[in-house]
Write a protein that holds these residues in place. Sequence first.
Motif, PDB file in Angstrom:
ATOM      1  N   THR A   7       0.846  -1.206   0.000  1.00 33.28           N
ATOM      2  CA  THR A   7       0.000   0.000   0.000  1.00 33.28           C
ATOM      3  C   THR A   7       0.879   1.253   0.000  1.00 33.28           C
ATOM      4  O   THR A   7       0.579   2.236  -0.680  1.00 33.28           O
ATOM      5  CB  THR A   7      -0.935  -0.014   1.224  1.00 33.28           C
ATOM      6  OG1 THR A   7      -1.746  -1.198   1.154  1.00 33.28           O
ATOM      7  CG2 THR A   7      -1.847   1.203   1.246  1.00 33.28           C
ATOM      8  N   ARG A   8       1.984   1.188   0.736  1.00 34.41           N
ATOM      9  CA  ARG A   8       2.932   2.323   0.739  1.00 34.41           C
ATOM     10  C   ARG A   8       3.500   2.560  -0.670  1.00 34.41           C
ATOM     11  O   ARG A   8       3.661   3.715  -1.089  1.00 34.41           O
ATOM     12  CB  ARG A   8       4.041   2.048   1.762  1.00 34.41           C
ATOM     13  CG  ARG A   8       5.222   2.992   1.747  1.00 34.41           C
ATOM     14  CD  ARG A   8       4.858   4.464   1.909  1.00 34.41           C
ATOM     15  NE  ARG A   8       4.499   4.850   3.263  1.00 34.41           N
ATOM     16  CZ  ARG A   8       4.149   6.109   3.586  1.00 34.41           C
ATOM     17  NH1 ARG A   8       4.128   7.084   2.665  1.00 34.41           N
ATOM     18  NH2 ARG A   8       3.809   6.403   4.819  1.00 34.41           N
TER      19      ARG A   8
ATOM     20  N   LEU B 254       0.877   4.320  -2.678  1.00 32.33           N
ATOM     21  CA  LEU B 254       0.748   5.683  -2.196  1.00 32.33           C
ATOM     22  C   LEU B 254       1.894   6.552  -2.701  1.00 32.33           C
ATOM     23  O   LEU B 254       1.673   7.660  -3.203  1.00 32.33           O
ATOM     24  CB  LEU B 254       0.768   5.628  -0.661  1.00 32.33           C
ATOM     25  CG  LEU B 254       0.226   6.814   0.065  1.00 32.33           C
ATOM     26  CD1 LEU B 254      -1.233   7.024  -0.293  1.00 32.33           C
ATOM     27  CD2 LEU B 254       0.363   6.566   1.567  1.00 32.33           C
TER      28      LEU B 254
ATOM     29  N   ASP C  34       2.010  10.217  -4.991  1.00 26.19           N
ATOM     30  CA  ASP C  34       2.846  11.235  -4.337  1.00 26.19           C
ATOM     31  C   ASP C  34       4.039  11.658  -5.206  1.00 26.19           C
ATOM     32  O   ASP C  34       4.076  12.790  -5.707  1.00 26.19           O
ATOM     33  CB  ASP C  34       3.305  10.727  -2.965  1.00 26.19           C
ATOM     34  CG  ASP C  34       4.090  11.784  -2.190  1.00 26.19           C
ATOM     35  OD1 ASP C  34       4.112  12.950  -2.624  1.00 26.19           O
ATOM     36  OD2 ASP C  34       4.707  11.447  -1.156  1.00 26.19           O
TER      37      ASP C  34
ATOM     38  N   LEU D  17      -3.345  19.624  -7.830  1.00 27.26           N
ATOM     39  CA  LEU D  17      -2.751  19.058  -6.611  1.00 27.26           C
ATOM     40  C   LEU D  17      -3.817  18.739  -5.575  1.00 27.26           C
ATOM     41  O   LEU D  17      -3.742  17.731  -4.871  1.00 27.26           O
ATOM     42  CB  LEU D  17      -1.702  20.012  -6.040  1.00 27.26           C
ATOM     43  CG  LEU D  17      -0.490  20.264  -6.946  1.00 27.26           C
ATOM     44  CD1 LEU D  17       0.503  21.194  -6.258  1.00 27.26           C
ATOM     45  CD2 LEU D  17       0.197  18.953  -7.335  1.00 27.26           C
ATOM     46  N   MET D  18      -4.860  19.587  -5.471  1.00 27.41           N
ATOM     47  CA  MET D  18      -5.944  19.293  -4.535  1.00 27.41           C
ATOM     48  C   MET D  18      -6.712  18.064  -4.974  1.00 27.41           C
ATOM     49  O   MET D  18      -7.134  17.253  -4.143  1.00 27.41           O
ATOM     50  CB  MET D  18      -6.906  20.479  -4.423  1.00 27.41           C
ATOM     51  CG  MET D  18      -6.414  21.624  -3.558  1.00 27.41           C
ATOM     52  SD  MET D  18      -5.775  21.120  -1.924  1.00 27.41           S
ATOM     53  CE  MET D  18      -7.162  20.191  -1.314  1.00 27.41           C
TER      54      MET D  18
ATOM     55  N   GLU E   6      -4.643  15.169  -3.950  1.00 25.97           N
ATOM     56  CA  GLU E   6      -4.682  14.992  -2.493  1.00 25.97           C
ATOM     57  C   GLU E   6      -6.002  14.350  -2.072  1.00 25.97           C
ATOM     58  O   GLU E   6      -6.034  13.490  -1.178  1.00 25.97           O
ATOM     59  CB  GLU E   6      -4.496  16.348  -1.810  1.00 25.97           C
ATOM     60  CG  GLU E   6      -4.117  16.208  -0.366  1.00 25.97           C
ATOM     61  CD  GLU E   6      -3.503  17.493   0.175  1.00 25.97           C
ATOM     62  OE1 GLU E   6      -2.805  18.195  -0.576  1.00 25.97           O
ATOM     63  OE2 GLU E   6      -3.755  17.791   1.355  1.00 25.97           O
TER      64      GLU E   6
ATOM     65  N   ARG F 295      -5.851  10.712  -2.890  1.00 29.66           N
ATOM     66  CA  ARG F 295      -4.975  10.050  -1.941  1.00 29.66           C
ATOM     67  C   ARG F 295      -5.722   9.754  -0.649  1.00 29.66           C
ATOM     68  O   ARG F 295      -5.632   8.666  -0.089  1.00 29.66           O
ATOM     69  CB  ARG F 295      -3.812  11.005  -1.665  1.00 29.66           C
ATOM     70  CG  ARG F 295      -2.564  10.364  -1.289  1.00 29.66           C
ATOM     71  CD  ARG F 295      -1.428  11.339  -1.457  1.00 29.66           C
ATOM     72  NE  ARG F 295      -1.552  12.489  -0.577  1.00 29.66           N
ATOM     73  CZ  ARG F 295      -0.545  13.353  -0.351  1.00 29.66           C
ATOM     74  NH1 ARG F 295       0.613  13.188  -0.965  1.00 29.66           N
ATOM     75  NH2 ARG F 295      -0.724  14.361   0.448  1.00 29.66           N
ATOM     76  N   ARG F 296      -6.490  10.763  -0.179  1.00 31.11           N
ATOM     77  CA  ARG F 296      -7.258  10.566   1.052  1.00 31.11           C
ATOM     78  C   ARG F 296      -8.347   9.514   0.826  1.00 31.11           C
ATOM     79  O   ARG F 296      -8.589   8.674   1.682  1.00 31.11           O
ATOM     80  CB  ARG F 296      -7.851  11.904   1.518  1.00 31.11           C
ATOM     81  CG  ARG F 296      -8.310  11.851   2.950  1.00 31.11           C
ATOM     82  CD  ARG F 296      -8.746  13.225   3.465  1.00 31.11           C
ATOM     83  NE  ARG F 296      -7.646  14.162   3.424  1.00 31.11           N
ATOM     84  CZ  ARG F 296      -7.748  15.426   2.989  1.00 31.11           C
ATOM     85  NH1 ARG F 296      -8.923  15.905   2.598  1.00 31.11           N
ATOM     86  NH2 ARG F 296      -6.696  16.205   2.973  1.00 31.11           N
TER      87      ARG F 296
ATOM     88  N   LEU G 195      -7.059   5.934   0.906  1.00 34.50           N
ATOM     89  CA  LEU G 195      -6.751   5.425   2.247  1.00 34.50           C
ATOM     90  C   LEU G 195      -7.939   5.400   3.196  1.00 34.50           C
ATOM     91  O   LEU G 195      -7.838   4.830   4.279  1.00 34.50           O
ATOM     92  CB  LEU G 195      -5.641   6.270   2.876  1.00 34.50           C
ATOM     93  CG  LEU G 195      -4.272   6.207   2.204  1.00 34.50           C
ATOM     94  CD1 LEU G 195      -3.327   7.208   2.847  1.00 34.50           C
ATOM     95  CD2 LEU G 195      -3.690   4.798   2.298  1.00 34.50           C
ATOM     96  N   SER G 196      -9.043   6.035   2.827  1.00 34.03           N
ATOM     97  CA  SER G 196     -10.109   6.140   3.838  1.00 34.03           C
ATOM     98  C   SER G 196     -11.509   5.859   3.322  1.00 34.03           C
ATOM     99  O   SER G 196     -12.469   6.249   3.964  1.00 34.03           O
ATOM    100  CB  SER G 196     -10.041   7.510   4.528  1.00 34.03           C
ATOM    101  OG  SER G 196     -10.096   8.548   3.588  1.00 34.03           O
ATOM    102  N   GLN G 197     -11.610   5.164   2.188  1.00 29.89           N
ATOM    103  CA  GLN G 197     -12.926   4.712   1.701  1.00 29.89           C
ATOM    104  C   GLN G 197     -12.870   3.202   1.484  1.00 29.89           C
ATOM    105  O   GLN G 197     -12.853   2.742   0.337  1.00 29.89           O
ATOM    106  CB  GLN G 197     -13.285   5.403   0.368  1.00 29.89           C
ATOM    107  CG  GLN G 197     -13.272   6.910   0.394  1.00 29.89           C
ATOM    108  CD  GLN G 197     -14.481   7.488   1.096  1.00 29.89           C
ATOM    109  OE1 GLN G 197     -15.577   6.955   1.008  1.00 29.89           O
ATOM    110  NE2 GLN G 197     -14.285   8.572   1.824  1.00 29.89           N
ATOM    111  N   PRO G 198     -12.839   2.423   2.545  1.00 30.16           N
ATOM    112  CA  PRO G 198     -12.685   0.965   2.359  1.00 30.16           C
ATOM    113  C   PRO G 198     -14.002   0.316   1.937  1.00 30.16           C
ATOM    114  O   PRO G 198     -14.585  -0.478   2.659  1.00 30.16           O
ATOM    115  CB  PRO G 198     -12.227   0.495   3.740  1.00 30.16           C
ATOM    116  CG  PRO G 198     -12.838   1.483   4.686  1.00 30.16           C
ATOM    117  CD  PRO G 198     -12.887   2.805   3.966  1.00 30.16           C
TER     118      PRO G 198
ATOM    119  N   LEU H 236      -6.169  -4.527  -1.141  1.00 30.50           N
ATOM    120  CA  LEU H 236      -6.508  -3.755   0.057  1.00 30.50           C
ATOM    121  C   LEU H 236      -7.987  -3.397  -0.007  1.00 30.50           C
ATOM    122  O   LEU H 236      -8.605  -3.473  -1.059  1.00 30.50           O
ATOM    123  CB  LEU H 236      -5.652  -2.481   0.163  1.00 30.50           C
ATOM    124  CG  LEU H 236      -6.055  -1.278  -0.682  1.00 30.50           C
ATOM    125  CD1 LEU H 236      -5.382  -0.028  -0.143  1.00 30.50           C
ATOM    126  CD2 LEU H 236      -5.704  -1.478  -2.146  1.00 30.50           C
TER     127      LEU H 236
END
Lengths: 410, 410
Positions: free
Chosen positions: B174-175, B178, B183, B213-214, B217, B220-221, B224-227, B256
């Motif tokens: 996952t890293r 990311l 990134d 860029l937004m 971002e 990216r969020r 990592l945060s919508q499983p 993941l």
Amino acid sequence: MNHTTYRTLDAAGIRDLIAGLPDIAARLGGTVEHWQVREVSDGNLNNVFIVTGHTGEVCLKQSLPHVRVDPAWKMPLDRTFFEAEWLRAVQPLAGALTTEFLHFDPVLYVLIVESLSGHTVLRSALMQGVDWPGVAPRIATFVAHTTFGTSLLARPFEDVFTARGIFCANQALTRITLDLVLDHPYRDHPRNHWEEPELTPIVLDIRSSAATLMAVENLRRRFLSQPQALLHGDLHTGSIMSTPDDTRVIDGEFALYGPIGFDCGMFIGNLVLHYFATPDHAARQATLQDIAAFWACFQEQFLILWNMNEAAPAGTLRPLAYGPAARVAQQAFIDEILIDTIGFAAVEIIRRLIGYAHTADFDAIADPQQRGACRAGALAFAYHVLEHHAEVVTIGDFLLNLGERGKTGL
Amino acid sequence: MNHTTYRTLDAAGIRDLIAGLPDIAARLGGTVEHWQVREVSDGNLNNVFIVTGHTGEVCLKQSLPHVRVDPAWKMPLDRTFFEAEWLRAVQPLAGALTTEFLHFDPVLYVLIVESLSGHTVLRSALMQGVDWPGVAPRIATFVAHTTFGTSLLARPFEDVFTARGIFCANQALTRITLDLVLDHPYRDHPRNHWEEPELTPIVLDIRSSAATLMAVENLRRRFLSQPQALLHGDLHTGSIMSTPDDTRVIDGEFALYGPIGFDCGMFIGNLVLHYFATPDHAARQATLQDIAAFWACFQEQFLILWNMNEAAPAGTLRPLAYGPAARVAQQAFIDEILIDTIGFAAVEIIRRLIGYAHTADFDAIADPQQRGACRAGALAFAYHVLEHHAEVVTIGDFLLNLGERGKTGL
């Protein structure tokens, strides 16, 4: 053969356990035979004891293999494990606003924390008519610091994923929230109950409103699939102990990774219950101010932490954009928390009136007719908020509606 | 002392291992000394072998303690464990569209699966100019069934939380996603590289655009945060093997829980890369059709599964509302997946052009100037999509933009 198996502790067992823990024994002072053990269990789930020695006092909580108030309702023991994990996670972030973690026994599922004997459960204090304007900002501080600090905004994703992995296992208590808060009240279920007939037509309206049911379904999905931060998970006014000057969040056994608005909504929802249960006009105004202060303070502190964080602690994601665009994105994030907050406040109010676990707030109203009117007012307010969830999107909308509906029952 | 520790297997070691696995030995047929072991490693991470016997063939994959193509880049061994867990999870849902799971060795981190020797890696097949219109709908079927079936829409939350807990530990890979996808390409980083100078001004535009860029971002969020569901996590055209009639998804080691649009976006992003790398007009039109077919088919099948599911399997959340309101909510859910899909497709395109791991699609273009123009066209398209992420929200918008920009380099 394993000799160290779980058993439910009585006073003697508690003395034996603590006698084997030098740090805690020293904190109590004196000798084992002088320690006083007093049972103070008043939640639904666990046994809770205060142990008092010559020089100090601790609070001890043990999971039972069933719901304390309903032994037929079986339950895994691991809930004190999750409370211990929660305490360890939040203490570096907001330790002064919770109880000091002292010990966890993974065989007996016993958690030992600092005792708060000078503090009152916030719900009881509110029912006694206190006006403690410091409480709401302190809870806001607690929620802002613990949610920000356990989120991807503050920590490398590896830390967040590891913590999520731990709390993904807190399934028995997550199931309780899902069932009792977000499911049973919206259909016929034997655990639902209410006394006053004037609530019935509102219940029927709620259950036949497609917009309301969709709003609840959306909240249910968000509860389970927006792991923004480590939540307390049960942040009602009975999970808070306070004096005028010192406020502590206790009972983190429902902890899970979820949407930040869930914690905010539980707290606000319980303030709304108090609002409808208080006949006194000034007390109602104070409660409106508490709600406004909570949200203003939460928002402000969360954003301060986020903007400090632009300095990018090692391993966190370096923000890609700063400046006006980033400010817009931050505000969108906060606005989403508020929309969740309003929705979760409404479902909390509803389940406390027609679901399994009611609150004592309304019990102080002696006149049955007035009590029914106050409960119906609260229920109608929560229904209105869910039914118009797309329009009640600022704290001003929420308070305006609350002020309007609050005339009922006065 | 532990005698069963990890070691990197050579051909002899592989024969010994399989000799101890009667089912797999029987599948190969003949005797150990006749088994042929052929190394076919061509991904970046692992050793891969085909083992051939008299009557059958298997594929064996072993994790190394480092990146295969860069031994200085250390890496934990557990990635084949996660691939095995992924295979076990998706086979009941879409087994005919992946490889049969045969064995996992948790000490050697060896995964053994069905061999697909008659199949071609989809990227290579596309570069050879095949037109296999069945592939995109099959991948859509795979994604719809595996994501729906591992989501809260199909399973009790307890199952979903347990699975999330497992895949929360797949942190090393996952890293990589990311860093390499979400990134590094957006800033100066030693792993970035590109050959053609005409890409440079577009790179500079991307890195200085606050809106872009937004958008990154935000992706990216969300990553990592919508499983929402169990993802493949690396669904590019190199993770698919196919014949005209049979398509298989392989290499699930990046699995993941994440936003469903991530898998859709990886696949579409790689089709777009092929689109820009193909000078042939008819082949480009076929690729546009593949993208349209993928999305139409994904959407249709996901909704069919969801509507079948209203019959509420035991333990899942009973939907609260049916009828028109539920249809609106379903469509909102699908639209959100599409917005994610478009965004993740764009970041996939960008990283394949200027990040660490490029793709071979453009290598077939002999003329350097034309190759540069094609790559620049793809990069400019992806930039445009991110820059206007709020407006490119339907598959029609996406294809229209692609058709317009696709004139570059032809």
